[in-house]
Design a protein around this motif. Sequence first.
Motif, PDB file in Angstrom:
ATOM      1  N   SER A   1       5.312   7.206  -2.327  1.00 29.59           N
ATOM      2  CA  SER A   1       5.189   5.787  -2.660  1.00 29.59           C
ATOM      3  C   SER A   1       6.210   4.914  -1.941  1.00 29.59           C
ATOM      4  N   TYR A   2       7.375   5.450  -1.566  1.00 28.81           N
ATOM      5  CA  TYR A   2       8.422   4.655  -0.919  1.00 28.81           C
ATOM      6  C   TYR A   2       8.256   4.572   0.593  1.00 28.81           C
ATOM      7  N   CYS A   3       7.280   5.260   1.157  1.00 31.98           N
ATOM      8  CA  CYS A   3       7.160   5.386   2.615  1.00 31.98           C
ATOM      9  C   CYS A   3       6.081   4.446   3.149  1.00 31.98           C
ATOM     10  N   VAL A   4       6.407   3.750   4.219  1.00 34.76           N
ATOM     11  CA  VAL A   4       5.447   2.827   4.819  1.00 34.76           C
ATOM     12  C   VAL A   4       4.284   3.580   5.466  1.00 34.76           C
ATOM     13  N   ASN A   5       4.483   4.851   5.821  1.00 39.01           N
ATOM     14  CA  ASN A   5       3.438   5.621   6.505  1.00 39.01           C
ATOM     15  C   ASN A   5       2.576   6.447   5.552  1.00 39.01           C
ATOM     16  N   ARG A   6       2.689   6.217   4.251  1.00 40.53           N
ATOM     17  CA  ARG A   6       1.912   7.004   3.288  1.00 40.53           C
ATOM     18  C   ARG A   6       0.406   6.822   3.556  1.00 40.53           C
ATOM     19  N   ARG A   7      -0.359   7.799   3.174  1.00 42.62           N
ATOM     20  CA  ARG A   7      -1.784   7.799   3.537  1.00 42.62           C
ATOM     21  C   ARG A   7      -2.548   6.662   2.887  1.00 42.62           C
ATOM     22  N   SER A   8      -2.070   6.152   1.738  1.00 40.22           N
ATOM     23  CA  SER A   8      -2.803   5.084   1.054  1.00 40.22           C
ATOM     24  C   SER A   8      -2.478   3.705   1.615  1.00 40.22           C
ATOM     25  N   ASN A   9      -1.557   3.608   2.545  1.00 36.09           N
ATOM     26  CA  ASN A   9      -1.189   2.313   3.108  1.00 36.09           C
ATOM     27  C   ASN A   9      -2.128   1.955   4.256  1.00 36.09           C
ATOM     28  N   ASP A  10      -2.539   0.721   4.293  1.00 32.40           N
ATOM     29  CA  ASP A  10      -3.459   0.253   5.330  1.00 32.40           C
ATOM     30  C   ASP A  10      -2.638  -0.311   6.490  1.00 32.40           C
ATOM     31  N   LEU A  11      -2.446   0.472   7.526  1.00 30.36           N
ATOM     32  CA  LEU A  11      -1.701   0.030   8.703  1.00 30.36           C
ATOM     33  C   LEU A  11      -2.252   0.738   9.932  1.00 30.36           C
TER      34      LEU A  11
END
Length: 478
Positions: free
Chosen positions: A69-79
């Motif tokens: 949850s603290y990582c910008v590259n987590r799989r649920s993040n849209d980037l």
Amino acid sequence: MELEQKLAILADSAKYDVACTSSGSARAGARGHIGSCFAPGICHAFSADGRCISLLKVLLTNVCVYDCSYCVNRRSNDLPRAAFTPRELAGLTIQFYRRNYIEGLFLSSAVMKSPDDTMERMIATVRLLREEYRFLGYIHAKAIPGASPRLVEQLGLLADRLSVNIELPSERSLCLLAPDKKKPAILGPMGQIAQRGRQGREELALYRAAPRFAPAGQSTQMIVGASPESDRQIVGLAEGLYRKFALRRVFFSAYLPVSTDSRLPAPDTPPPLLREHRLYQADWLLRFYHFSAGELLSEAEPNFSPYLDPKCGWAVRNLHRFPVDVNTAPRAELLRVPGIGPKSADRICIARQNGRLGIPELRRIGVVLKRAQYFIVCRGFTGARGAGRQAVARALLDPAAFEAGSEQLSLFATPGQSALQAPGPAPLAAQGGPPGVPALPLARLAPEIGQLAAGGMPPAKAARAVWAEAERQVAARL
């Protein structure tokens, strides 16, 4: 996707990893090879002679199967997502080196398919650099938690430094915020690297041509502020890691909110940069001043004061151990005095062999008398008599704690310290007050001062009011 697009995405994704530091290893150039590696360091760090040196800091990929949850590259993040092939990244590194842009490589990666698959791609990249391009420059690689010991061994024989990020200070927080990661998967590679490093040094002592395994050692990183652990827990964990795994550095990274999640601080929460700085100061005391975590903090006081640096805080709480005579005290006691560091302590031990030292000699040696005056006696000076505990604490208040700067400029300077260079209490006098603060523009003052000033209070009066509150809080801790 074009190579430049990949570089823009993956270099930006790597900026949250602060666990890169001086190399700590040396490798001379050789005929038929390119590059060399010098001990002072790389990666926009400052070497011992003051040079700023750089490296390419990039992820192999930001495609991740984990959902921390603290990582910008987590799989649920849209980037935007991207991935280098090993040959693309190796070729890019060599091109940058030949153009004199960089002196080495800091290589990390998200977990693309599995830890083993990602490690194999990283090893292929580093092997291309070492064997095909004949690159002898510095390489710092991140070992992936959960990867096979065989792959960790291969990477350690190719890289100068390895690191495994411990990420969070407790197993409970790890399970809550990063359920895909497990404590044994992190500590396992750390233990292997430590043991293999010791073995490698023993082999080198017997056989000069023995292969070098991660000659610059290993480091790790902890995120500060994403979970509820106290400073005492964090410093205690760092001390244990140094003792058990012989780490070169433990890095602390102030949590920068990158997502909206009920388990994390609110998105508008400012990163705790001053707390991060206090932890680095405490880390310095553990490594170079022979303090223990138990001495710096206790169960009754589990967090560092924002207004006193850890060494001054310890000294004020232990005034019964002072003053010390700089002409007779052993080096270990000198290191406990605020304003005296390892170099100053060594110079004192050498200089006093030729005669008793006084204030002028200590000033020339480099002792910071503004702080040390309350804890020492020497020739012609019997200490700052009459200065009680609260007066000493007020005189030692750190004016930089009132700065509202948010940039992470240096590991060794309090955020915003460069803006508060006005002199503090006069030498050999226990005077308090916020020197220089009223003259600063409102935008650079602490939030509390800015709020009072915005309500109509004059800036000088607002600064004095906040300073008085800081004195009250420090006195309450004594």
